[in-house]
Motif scaffolding. Structure first.
Motif, PDB file in Angstrom:
ATOM      1  N   UNK A  92      20.125  11.779  -5.877  1.00 37.94           N
ATOM      2  CA  UNK A  92      20.170  10.445  -5.281  1.00 37.94           C
ATOM      3  C   UNK A  92      18.831   9.764  -5.515  1.00 37.94           C
ATOM      4  N   UNK A  93      18.877   8.478  -5.799  1.00 35.25           N
ATOM      5  CA  UNK A  93      17.652   7.697  -5.896  1.00 35.25           C
ATOM      6  C   UNK A  93      17.097   7.475  -4.501  1.00 35.25           C
ATOM      7  N   UNK A  94      15.772   7.338  -4.395  1.00 34.47           N
ATOM      8  CA  UNK A  94      15.143   7.063  -3.103  1.00 34.47           C
ATOM      9  C   UNK A  94      15.753   5.810  -2.494  1.00 34.47           C
ATOM     10  N   UNK A  95      16.124   5.890  -1.231  1.00 34.28           N
ATOM     11  CA  UNK A  95      16.747   4.779  -0.524  1.00 34.28           C
ATOM     12  C   UNK A  95      18.264   4.812  -0.542  1.00 34.28           C
ATOM     13  N   UNK A  96      18.861   5.696  -1.335  1.00 35.44           N
ATOM     14  CA  UNK A  96      20.319   5.785  -1.424  1.00 35.44           C
ATOM     15  C   UNK A  96      20.870   6.859  -0.498  1.00 35.44           C
ATOM     16  N   UNK A  97      22.156   6.773  -0.229  1.00 35.71           N
ATOM     17  CA  UNK A  97      22.833   7.819   0.529  1.00 35.71           C
ATOM     18  C   UNK A  97      24.197   8.069  -0.096  1.00 35.71           C
ATOM     19  N   UNK A  98      24.779   9.193   0.287  1.00 37.81           N
ATOM     20  CA  UNK A  98      26.075   9.604  -0.256  1.00 37.81           C
ATOM     21  C   UNK A  98      26.830  10.355   0.828  1.00 37.81           C
ATOM     22  N   UNK A  99      28.121  10.114   0.904  1.00 37.24           N
ATOM     23  CA  UNK A  99      28.983  10.857   1.829  1.00 37.24           C
ATOM     24  C   UNK A  99      29.907  11.747   1.004  1.00 37.24           C
ATOM     25  N   UNK A 100      30.060  12.973   1.464  1.00 34.57           N
ATOM     26  CA  UNK A 100      30.925  13.935   0.776  1.00 34.57           C
ATOM     27  C   UNK A 100      31.875  14.526   1.808  1.00 34.57           C
ATOM     28  N   UNK A 101      33.172  14.469   1.515  1.00 36.55           N
ATOM     29  CA  UNK A 101      34.184  15.014   2.419  1.00 36.55           C
ATOM     30  C   UNK A 101      34.603  16.401   1.968  1.00 36.55           C
ATOM     31  N   UNK A 102      35.124  17.152   2.899  1.00 33.45           N
ATOM     32  CA  UNK A 102      35.757  18.451   2.639  1.00 33.45           C
ATOM     33  C   UNK A 102      34.826  19.489   2.034  1.00 33.45           C
ATOM     34  N   UNK A 103      33.590  19.563   2.517  1.00 37.76           N
ATOM     35  CA  UNK A 103      32.679  20.621   2.074  1.00 37.76           C
ATOM     36  C   UNK A 103      32.830  21.830   2.994  1.00 37.76           C
ATOM     37  N   UNK A 104      32.759  23.040   2.444  1.00 39.16           N
ATOM     38  CA  UNK A 104      32.699  24.215   3.322  1.00 39.16           C
ATOM     39  C   UNK A 104      31.313  24.253   3.981  1.00 39.16           C
ATOM     40  N   UNK A 105      31.091  25.180   4.891  1.00 35.64           N
ATOM     41  CA  UNK A 105      29.782  25.307   5.521  1.00 35.64           C
ATOM     42  C   UNK A 105      28.740  25.538   4.423  1.00 35.64           C
ATOM     43  N   UNK A 106      27.661  24.752   4.462  1.00 34.10           N
ATOM     44  CA  UNK A 106      26.677  24.814   3.384  1.00 34.10           C
ATOM     45  C   UNK A 106      25.262  24.760   3.924  1.00 34.10           C
ATOM     46  N   UNK A 107      24.342  25.131   3.059  1.00 32.72           N
ATOM     47  CA  UNK A 107      22.910  25.030   3.324  1.00 32.72           C
ATOM     48  C   UNK A 107      22.322  24.137   2.241  1.00 32.72           C
ATOM     49  N   UNK A 108      21.705  23.004   2.617  1.00 31.00           N
ATOM     50  CA  UNK A 108      21.142  22.123   1.598  1.00 31.00           C
ATOM     51  C   UNK A 108      19.717  22.531   1.212  1.00 31.00           C
ATOM     52  N   UNK A 109      19.429  22.441  -0.069  1.00 31.80           N
ATOM     53  CA  UNK A 109      18.071  22.594  -0.582  1.00 31.80           C
ATOM     54  C   UNK A 109      17.739  21.279  -1.274  1.00 31.80           C
ATOM     55  N   UNK A 110      16.621  20.673  -0.916  1.00 37.66           N
ATOM     56  CA  UNK A 110      16.251  19.379  -1.458  1.00 37.66           C
ATOM     57  C   UNK A 110      14.886  19.481  -2.113  1.00 37.66           C
TER      58      UNK A 110
END
Length: 130
Positions: A92-110
């Motif tokens: 994602x570009x700085x300042x942007x956001x995204x919604x994602x449906x139907x994900x299993x339980x997850x751990x984000x790494x950024x």
């Protein structure tokens, strides 16, 4: 069907029904200046990813299944077997956001760069040197 569930959860949240969820905030600073600032809000059925700021101009997200987590003190043989392959990767570009449906339980790494982390969110030493 998954989108219908996500829509129902969203509608319930508008009326104050809390179905539980998690918020992950990652903020890295150097000299009082944000080098990376990201927020992930994961609710049942939908997750929202926000790249608030990044020195590189982008946030690189890698999502891992939560079954890859183990207690830090666990011996390698006691850790759950899991693939090193992420569930999803996106930028994602700085300042942007995204919604994602139907994900299993997850751990984000950024990260602010494109290096691919492992399930522990650390970049393997061989890749870090590049």
């Amino acid at each position: 069907m998954n989108k219908l569930i996500a829509l129902c959860c969203y509608a319930l949240s508008l009326y104050g029904c809390d179905l539980g969820g998690s918020t992950f905030v990652q903020r890295e600073q150097a000299g009082g200046i944000d080098r990376l600032h990201s927020r992930v809000v994961a609710n049942p059925g939908i997750a929202r990813f926000e790249c608030i700021d990044s020195a590189s101009g982008r946030c690189h997200y890698t999502l891992f299944d939560t079954s890859c987590q183990a207690a830090p003190s666990a011996l390698p043989t006691q850790r759950p077997a899991c693939g090193r392959e992420p569930l999803q990767r996106f930028v994602l570009d700085a300042g942007d956001d995204k919604r994602v449906a139907a994900l299993p339980a997850f751990r984000p790494c950024v990260r602010g760069d494109a290096k691919v982390p492992g399930p522990d969110c650390e970049v393997p030493v061989a890749l870090a040197a590049r």
